[in-house]
Structure formats: C-alpha cells, structure tokens
Design an enzyme around this catalytic site. Structure first.
Site, PDB file in Angstrom:
ATOM      1  N   TYR A 173      54.097  33.111   7.590  1.00 13.70           N
ATOM      2  CA  TYR A 173      54.865  31.918   8.601  1.00 13.70           C
ATOM      3  C   TYR A 173      55.976  32.646   9.510  1.00 13.70           C
ATOM      4  O   TYR A 173      55.715  33.844   9.803  1.00 13.70           O
ATOM      5  CB  TYR A 173      56.136  31.230   7.393  1.00 13.70           C
ATOM      6  CG  TYR A 173      55.231  30.419   6.365  1.00 13.70           C
ATOM      7  CD1 TYR A 173      54.487  29.304   6.908  1.00 13.70           C
ATOM      8  CD2 TYR A 173      55.186  30.900   4.968  1.00 13.70           C
ATOM      9  CE1 TYR A 173      53.681  28.662   6.060  1.00 13.70           C
ATOM     10  CE2 TYR A 173      54.304  30.280   4.143  1.00 13.70           C
ATOM     11  CZ  TYR A 173      53.692  29.119   4.671  1.00 13.70           C
ATOM     12  OH  TYR A 173      52.672  28.396   3.719  1.00 13.70           O
ATOM     13  N   LYS A 430      35.218  34.470 -15.377  1.00 14.08           N
ATOM     14  CA  LYS A 430      35.564  33.300 -15.820  1.00 14.08           C
ATOM     15  C   LYS A 430      35.676  33.128 -17.338  1.00 14.08           C
ATOM     16  O   LYS A 430      36.011  32.143 -17.901  1.00 14.08           O
ATOM     17  CB  LYS A 430      34.771  32.186 -15.189  1.00 14.08           C
ATOM     18  CG  LYS A 430      34.770  31.947 -13.719  1.00 14.08           C
ATOM     19  CD  LYS A 430      33.630  30.587 -13.567  1.00 14.08           C
ATOM     20  CE  LYS A 430      33.983  29.345 -13.590  1.00 14.08           C
ATOM     21  NZ  LYS A 430      33.199  28.166 -13.004  1.00 14.08           N
TER      22      LYS A 430
END
Length: 659
Positions: A173, A430
């Site tokens: 940003y 996973k």
C-alpha cells in the site's frame, strides 16, 4: 491459564490494557455502506469476535483519503461525519472486555480508477503492481495533504472511542511503496536514499502523534521483507523501524510481503510453513525495542505460547482463524481445544471468493459476515431429520440441525465419516485439513447425534423410519470417459490413487488439470518417474496465481511433469495414450497407468425412493451439483436455518424451495 501462561497474561501499552496476548488481525470484510459508513453487519461481525474472548480487535483497513479507497464497500475514516458510525464498533466490543483499534490505510496503487470515480490511482512512483493500473506519482504538495489525512484520521479514531490506531505501512500500500527501494524511484526529498524513502512514513507518524497526544497508542504494520525481485529484506527494515519508533510508534505489527510477492506470502496458504514470520518479527523486535505483534499461521496454541515464551514477540495476531472460529480464544482458555474449528489456510472464502463476491466469507464457517442472518438458538418446533451421507455437506447439516435442537440421525455407508474429504486431505501439505472431520465428529457426539456407520438406506428402512425430513448429502461419483482402448493401459480414478486403493506405475498420464489433477500428479511425483498431464481446455482450469496452484505448478515443473493444454484424449493403443492437439494427433508412449481427474457426477440415487415414500427431502452438496467445500458446508448449515420456524412438513418444504 496454567497451560498457556504467556498467552493469557495481561499487557499494558500506555492507556491500553489488554487481558490476553491475542490480537485479531485487520481483514477486509467488504461490509461497509457505499459511502464508507459502518453498517449493521460490520457491528455484528466485530461484536461476535469480541464475544469469543480475544484481547484486541484490529478493525479492518479504513481509508483516510478519497484517493486511498480500495473497493466500493470499504470503511472510511476520511471525514468527520463518519465518526458516529465508527463509534458503534467500540460500543459493541467493549462490554466483553475486548479492546479495539482501527487500521488506517491509503491503498496507493493497489486500487482502481473505477473505485475512485475515474481518478487515476497514485503512488510513490508510476509503477503498477501485478495486474494493476499504472499509477500517477504524487506531487510533494499532495504528499503533505496525505500526511495530514493520516493524522486527522488518527484523531477521528480517538474521538470515535477506539483504544488505539494502526498505520498501515506494509503489503504494497502507499506507505510501503515509499519505503521500498523497488517501488520508490523518486529523486526528490521523498526518495533517492534510505532517509528519503523513510521520510513519508516518519512524517505520517510524527504528525499523527502530535495530533492525538502522548497517551493514545499508535501501532504500525510493516512487512519484514517484500519477497519479490528487487524488494527489500529484513536487514533493510532493521534500519527503518527504529526511526518509526522514534517518530511516535508504540507497537510494531510484523507481517510479510506485498501483492507483487511471487509466492502469495502476504496471506499464507497451506503450502507456507506455520509461524512463517516469527524469525523476521523477532529481529525487528530487537531493532525496535517495543512490544511486537507477529502474524502468519500461528493458530497452534502450543506454538503461539512458545513464541511468547522465547521472547520472539509479545502479541499473537490471528486473522483467518478468527473467521473460522470466533470462539477460538475462549476455547483455549477453558481447556476445550477439541472444540476448536481450525482454519484450513485454503484461502477460498477469505481471498479467492472475496475478490468476486460482496463480502468476505469462510469455507468452514458459514456464519462469517452473516451474523445477522444466522440464528442458532434452539427451535421450538423440533423435526426428526435423517441426514444421508457423512461428507462435509452431511456433517454440516447434522451439526447445525442438532445445534438448533432437531433430533438428527446421520447415515454413512462407509465405516468412517468424511466422504470425499478424506481423499481431499491426502495431497501434499493438506493433511491438517482432516481436523475438520475431527471437529464435526466431536461436536456431533456432544450434541447427541446418532451416527450410523456402514449403514445403507433401503426402502424398508425408510418406510419404517421415524423421520420428518431427509437430507441427501450422498456426494458424487467420479466421471468416466468413453474412449477407444485395447486395455493395454489400466485406467484408475484420482480419488482411488489418493486413497491408496490404486497403485499407478512409473509412467503415468493424468487426464484433467483441475486442482485434483494437479494434486494427484504432485502426489505421484514421489513414486512415479514420468508423469504427463493432458487437459482439453485451452486455458488451465487452475490459475498460476491461485493460492495453492502456484505451489503445485512450481513443484510439478521441478519434477519435470509435462502439462499439455488443448489436448483431448482420443484413444489408448499398444501402451500409448493418444490425444488430439489442434489438427494433430500426439502420443505418449509406454504408459502403464491412466489416471482420470475429469470431475464427477452427482449421486442422488435415493431421490426416487424418497419421492415414492412421500418423505420430504432436500439435496445438498455434491449430490445436488459437484462443487467444493464452501458450498457443501453452507448448504448443510442452511438446512437448520430454514427449519427454525417450520411447524408442518408442508411449511418446511415451501421454505426449502425458496432457497
């Protein structure tokens, strides 16, 4: 708490007194009104998180200037008329003993002219971020205006009743684009060297401190490294943070990366390591000499406790975990670790879907940002509900129905719960996702749900059953493909490979480049030598910037797995797999296994039987239409939600039909 003494020790920072060391990270929810004012949904969302016991809530990034708005439904703090609405958040949070800060932001180049009413985005230099518009470099007079905008926003935060404010200096940003030698190519006093690149951040902080006075705590979020070519590393930020502290910062909030980062590390996915920012935060903590927050896959309570015990940080920030389970902190404090619904780091509802949907969501918590819509108080008109299928959709239906007070029986034909989710948890990185099954099993047991494993329903059982309503969550069946074959190459399903029910050989062709296709190919790189993926589509179904896909593509490339797009399987002959590509026929020779990852078709075989017996029902999850976890759990939860006022079977069917 005896087991986690550091996590549950208080901390005082000037006027801020925290009851524990947990911080809810600022996360965009996209729930504000179009004019930037706080909506009822925003208030309900933060109130629900405060109820869960977190010490400090950091309200999502709120824009300080009209040119700094990032999306249409973002909270604004750029004008005085917004203060009354902003004050609703502290008023909602404080009764639970939770403190609240607000993060202040200017999106800089990471916005669009469409969001800004046709105005070109601005930045330190005219360099776009990945996929973004080319911004305009700010003039020095405009920089002064934005310095004052941050300071005035801090003052508004104080007037609105917030306990602190955080200045966003990370993630690509505006402030970080000034700090970074990669994105700041200015030659004036706001660039050129380290002193110049720090100037904007230092002046924002100094002016903000002057505006709010000495006792109001100011935080700043920084990235300890940028994680892309030409970006800064932690040793650079070790020089920067002492100057930020000197300018008036009380707490350092340490994250990583920006939206140019090649690995998507800013919002770490399942392939990123747990606690990935701890060492970087520790180094900046030593350089800054102030209390430090660390964020990034720290939802293992034991790991978080050790980080504090080792003095690598002072506060633990949790983002997505607070979406998945708002009661996470209270559950730890009361010793109910088995009741925690752990974040999967799938980045689906909180990232991928958020880009295209009206608000943030969570794949495993359908109540997230829908607090005003969900009602889990017990019903006064309990139904006798049979749920058929123990996959994610069925588990969610059984859980939420029982939570509402319905009498629930869950039927599962296999000898364990989980359905296709068991196979989905087998690919690399996973395995932690099986915690979701464990969560539901624990909750169903506590709620008194009758679970029948290894049990298939037939006409006699259904006809003689005590049931008001049935939920078909029977999942899907892997699709087949009709091709010419001389049977020289065995064909197996991807799900069977992942469950180790099929053992492919050394030379494998995977048909389908869906997430499942990529994952099964990645899974096979540990046992097979030559792997080829063929995909009929011209464009890969999984993008290379997908949170999980980017890692799969990198690993597949490292293992020399070939991926052919616009490649349609034609025939199998004499050990060769033949596929068409354009007007040419190509062949992969000496193949010993063909793995199908081409999707699935719904299994709703009980539908006609329920129709014959006149038993009202609802089909959910993959049994309705093959999709993913997010839809499965949401549909399961809605079963309970729509039955809360249903007194007669006809009423119930009508309400379900309206969904």
């Amino acid at each position: 708490m005896e087991k986690f003494p550091h996590l549950f020790s208080p901390l005082a920072i000037k006027s801020l007194k925290l009851k524990n060391r947990f911080v809810m990270s600022p996360m965009e929810t996209k729930q504000a009104n179009p004019d930037g004012s706080v909506s009822d949904g925003v208030v309900a969302y933060y109130r629900r998180r405060a109820m869960g016991g977190v010490g400090l809530i950091m309200v999502e990034a709120s824009y300080v200037h009209p040119t700094g708005k990032g999306f249409p439904t973002q909270i604004g703090i750029d004008r005085d008329e917004l203060i009354p609405g902003l004050s609703r958040i502290p008023e909602a949070v404080h009764p639970f003993g939770t403190k609240v800060a607000v993060q202040l932001i200017h999106h800089g180049r990471q916005t669009e002219s469409q969001v800004l009413g046709g105005v070109q985005p601005v930045s330190a230099s005219p360099l776009p971020y990945v996929g973004g518009e080319v911004p305009r470099a700010l003039e020095e007079a405009e920089i002064e205006e934005l310095i004052q905008a941050f300071a005035t926003a801090c003052q508004r935060a104080k007037l609105a009743g917030f306990d602190a404010a955080e200045i966003h200096s990370a993630h690509g940003y505006l402030i970080q684009t000034f700090l970074s030698p990669h994105s700041n190519q200015r030659t004036d006093r706001y660039g050129n060297d380290l002193e110049g690149r720090m100037r904007f951040a230092v002046e924002v902080i100094r002016r903000s401190r002057e505006t709010v006075g000495p006792d109001f705590p100011l935080f700043t979020r920084v990235s300890h490294r940028e994680d892309h070519d030409g970006g800064y590393e932690v040793d650079y930020m070790e020089q920067v943070v002492p100057r930020l502290i000197e300018a008036g910062i009380d707490v350092l909030d340490v994250s990583v990366g920006n939206y140019n980062s090649v690995s998507g590390i800013t919002i770490p996915a399942m392939d990123h390591p747990m606690g990935l920012n701890v060492e970087g935060a520790s180094r900046l903590r030593r350089a800054a000499g102030v209390p430090t927050i660390v964020v990034g896959r720290l939802n293992d309570p034991a790991m978080a406790e050790q980080v504090l015990a080792d003095h690598k940080a002072d506060l633990i920030a949790l983002g997505r975990q607070m979406l998945a389970d708002p009661d996470y902190v209270t559950k730890i404090e009361t010793g109910r670790l088995e009741d925690i619904r752990y974040c999967l780091a799938c980045n689906d509802g909180c990232l991928v879907r958020m880009v295209r949907e009206d608000r943030v969501s969570c794949s495993i918590n359908p109540e997230c940002t829908r607090e005003l819509e969900f009602d889990t108080t017990p019903t006064s008109r309990a139904q006798r509900i049979w749920v058929v299928g123990g996959g994610p959709a069925g588990l969610a239906a059984a859980y939420y129905s029982a939570l509402k007070g319905h009498a629930v029986v869950l039927w599962e034909k296999e000898d364990q719960l989980g359905g296709q989710w068991i196979a989905a948890c087998k690919p690399r990185n996973k395995g932690h996702m099986r915690r979701l099954i464990d969560f539901y099993k624990t909750q169903l047991d506590k709620l008194g749900v009758e679970v029948k494993l290894g049990a298939s329903l037939d006409r006699e059982t259904l006809a003689g059953g005590d049931v008001d309503f049935a939920v078909l969550a029977t999942g899907a069946i892997p699709s087949q493909i009709p091709i010419s074959s001389d049977d020289t190459v065995p064909m197996v399903q991807a799900v069977d490979v992942l469950l180790d029910q099929a053992k492919p050989g050394q030379h494998v062709v995977v048909v389908g480049a869906s997430l499942t296709g990529l994952e099964v190919a990645d899974y096979l790189t540990e046992t097979s030598e030559n792997i080829t993926i063929i995909e009929a589509l011209e464009k890969a179904p999984v993008g290379r910037r997908h949170p999980h896909g980017r890692f799969l593509y990198a690993r597949l490339a490292a293992s020399k797995v070939a991926l052919h797009l616009n490649a349609r399987l034609e025939k199998i002959e004499k050990g060769g797999v033949f596929y068409s590509s354009g007007d040419k026929i190509q062949a992969v020779e000496n193949v010993d296994t063909l793995v199908l990852a081409i999707g699935s078709r719904s299994n709703d075989s009980l539908k006609s039987l329920l129709d014959d017996l006149n038993i009202p029902y609802r089909i959910i999850g993959d049994a309705s239409k093959p999709r993913n976890l997010h839809e499965a759990i949401r549909e399961g939860a809605l079963i309970a939600d729509v039955t809360r006022d249903a007194g007669r079977t006809g009423d119930l069917c009508q309400r379900l039909g309206e969904l």
